[in-house]
Design an enzyme around this catalytic site. Sequence first.
Site, PDB file in Angstrom:
ATOM      1  N   ASP A 450       0.782  -1.222   0.091  1.00 45.50           N
ATOM      2  CA  ASP A 450      -0.176  -0.251   0.167  1.00 45.50           C
ATOM      3  C   ASP A 450       0.733   1.289   0.129  1.00 45.50           C
ATOM      4  O   ASP A 450       1.972   1.450   0.725  1.00 45.50           O
ATOM      5  CB  ASP A 450      -0.771   0.013   1.225  1.00 45.50           C
ATOM      6  CG  ASP A 450      -1.866   1.139   1.234  1.00 45.50           C
ATOM      7  OD1 ASP A 450      -2.759   1.304   0.527  1.00 45.50           O
ATOM      8  OD2 ASP A 450      -1.581   1.967   2.284  1.00 45.50           O
ATOM      9  N   GLU A 486       1.473  -0.350  -5.217  1.00 48.84           N
ATOM     10  CA  GLU A 486       0.648   0.586  -5.453  1.00 48.84           C
ATOM     11  C   GLU A 486       1.425   1.865  -5.793  1.00 48.84           C
ATOM     12  O   GLU A 486       2.174   2.278  -4.600  1.00 48.84           O
ATOM     13  CB  GLU A 486      -0.195   1.057  -4.200  1.00 48.84           C
ATOM     14  CG  GLU A 486      -1.332   2.052  -4.576  1.00 48.84           C
ATOM     15  CD  GLU A 486      -2.323   2.223  -3.366  1.00 48.84           C
ATOM     16  OE1 GLU A 486      -3.357   2.443  -3.903  1.00 48.84           O
ATOM     17  OE2 GLU A 486      -1.718   2.281  -2.192  1.00 48.84           O
TER      18      GLU A 486
END
Length: 811
Positions: A450, A486
Amino acid sequence: MSSAAEQEAVQDPEREAATASDAVTGRGRAASDPMADPGRVTATDPMAGPGQAAATDPVAAPGPVTVDPEAVAAVRAEVAEAHRTEMAEARRAAGGAPAVWPGAPMPLGARFRVGPDGVAGTNFALWAGGAEAVEVCLFDERGVETRCPLTELTHEIWHGFLPGVRPGQRYGYRVHGRWDPWTGARWNAAKLLLDPYARAVDGDFTLPPEVYGHVRDWPDQHVADTVRDDRDSAPHVPKGVVVHDDDDWVEDRRPKTPWADSVIYELHVRGFTRLHPDIPPELRGTYAGLAHPAAIGHLTRLGVTAVELLPVHQFAHEDHLLRRGLHNYWGYNSIGYFAPHAGYSASGTAGGQVGEFKRMVRALHDAGIEVILDVVYNHTAEAGERGPTLSLRGIDNRGYYRLQHDTRRYADYTGCGNTLHVVQPQVLRLITDSLRYWVTEMGVDGFRFDLAAALARSMHDVDMLSPFLAVIAQDPVLRRVKLIAEPWDVGNGGYQVGAFPPLWTEWNDHYRDAVRDFWRGALPDVRDLGYRLTGSSDLYAWGGRRPYASVNFVTAHDGFTLRDLVSYEHKHNEANGEDNRDGTHDNRSWNCGAEGESDDPDVNALRRRQLRNLLTTLLLSTGVPMLVAGDEMGRTQGGNNNAYCQDNATGWLDWSLLEQPRWRELTALTARVLTLRRTHPVLRRRAFFSGRAQAPDGLRDLAWFTRDGREMAEADWYAPAATLGLYLSGRDIPGRDARGEPVTDDSFLAVLHAGAEPTVFALPGTPWAAAYELVLDTSREDQAEPPGTVLDGGTELAVPARSVLLLRVRE
């Protein structure tokens, strides 16, 4: 206070605004701190009682106060002695603390083992670089606490071996040190801290005022975070649990699916199984529920090769959600990087969650499915300076977090209040130790990071030669697993799509946006769409990267579901309690003529066709496709594009959809296209298309056609088009198979038509094909059998409105 300190306070308008001056807030340091600096008045609560240093009323005494350093030193000694007496009384009340042997500084965490003279016990080791003392605190089943000082210090690691402490023991740490938030020091031994290396966590984070290191309700909120709170947090916070590592992976067979063959299925452990009718009620919403044959059977019937689990690290709920009666459902608020989230355990929280998670991984592996974890190492649940003190903040705030030039404040590249300082060796060790643990001891096969750009920052800027990326690249364990970035964060320069090094794959939001635009009629130019359908070579054809560097997706957990993408043009997040301000405004969606659920059969038929178009485009594109759980069966969130706090039917997968023929047919189509992908290597290329002739007949591995059957010219690439033909040659696939033989396959022609009206497409003739067999037509509601129509090359193909046709070349 020295004259120099007085001048500093006057020059700093923020400190001057504290009205009580340093005398009231003591720079936030409490009088009960035995390490308080001479020359500064310290105070805790404005209602301070006997035994605490007197606090000047912040309203009545706005000016600086002069204090005798010798008097403060005497108070320090008195308070330190009182603290020692209190600890001794606590030990006597608990029946005496166990002996503490020196133990070892490695490995970090609480590790049960056999110690000197064959005595079983647990070794505790905690990095706390700036601390002045560390106690490991043991809790019995009644919650009675026994404090054991760790007196050994090796390379900033406090350690000790406690004989007789066995698996199942609950524990935490109290870390002593200076309280001076103005310089980033936030030690507060009144707060029980979770071990960053705890392998299991027992209890919930409820965030009452006692778990905050500062006085949360201090009258002057402008400086509240500088006033130390001395209330004990132990009754209000979860504890770590000593776990016995008695499992091994000798019999586990990892699927080791090559990247080019991978199909990722993003799911939430709780939401995927919570409503499944064939899973026993007591297992729904748990790791054991995901390991159940009913859950795994759906995955294998679809044909996915990996599940990507939304965060399963132990996480906490944000205060603003708890105040509204909501919870953090997605889990992007980690606080324990080694512990499986206890809320997903059917085996209790005394360590059983660890074995349950391992059994889940083994069951998925036995079915040929890899396990990828969505991990959140960019920030923690402690938030900004006004957040709770749960773990790292109280261990060494300056050592773990990025601080601003004003070290009272946190650098925030995540939008969550804090950012882990990955450049620091101890933080880098924490992250890489955690990653290796999940691979070697928990059996997982990869990670999706993330906000990975936040991890790739050196001192400030994103740096693809940063310590984090360099360590991963050389690590003998981590460089062998699947790594997905990401590739952005919320800071300046944080958008880094296409920039990560060759070891990494990336979420490709260029793909998402181009495909959404094409099918909603906001036609991108053909050049952009062409790149996305064939692996995004404009982004990834450098440094030895391959088409599978692109993780293609149309939807993700964050945003509309696929059904909502064709049913809503505006987000409907009212249930989140944020006045519909949360969630993205840029949905690139089209509601097909009506906002939300509709009774119009034509609108609903068009929506289902659009779902088939989007799924088929995704699964036929070059790169690694990622599906979101439930998209294959028409799952809806009622237009909520940010359901992070919806731990209810909005966020859970509704399995009753499969009782409706129209959604069963969509699931069947998904499985059939995945079967096509699995059986045809031309759809799973390991190298980018060259676009050049490879064979004597002049055929290229990739060719593009307009609807009149001619190859696209240069000018065609810079104009929008609603109809596009894509020819994939199976005769010249780069690479060889496992036996060294050339890889060959059928050739295919895909026709994508986003127009609102039917059209015709002239099929390319010789040398491209003598004839074509129609194998897929998304205009058909019933996908049980392939169309099977055969057409000669050079003839015109009738193309229904808004449809994808896939044709196999027949020689």
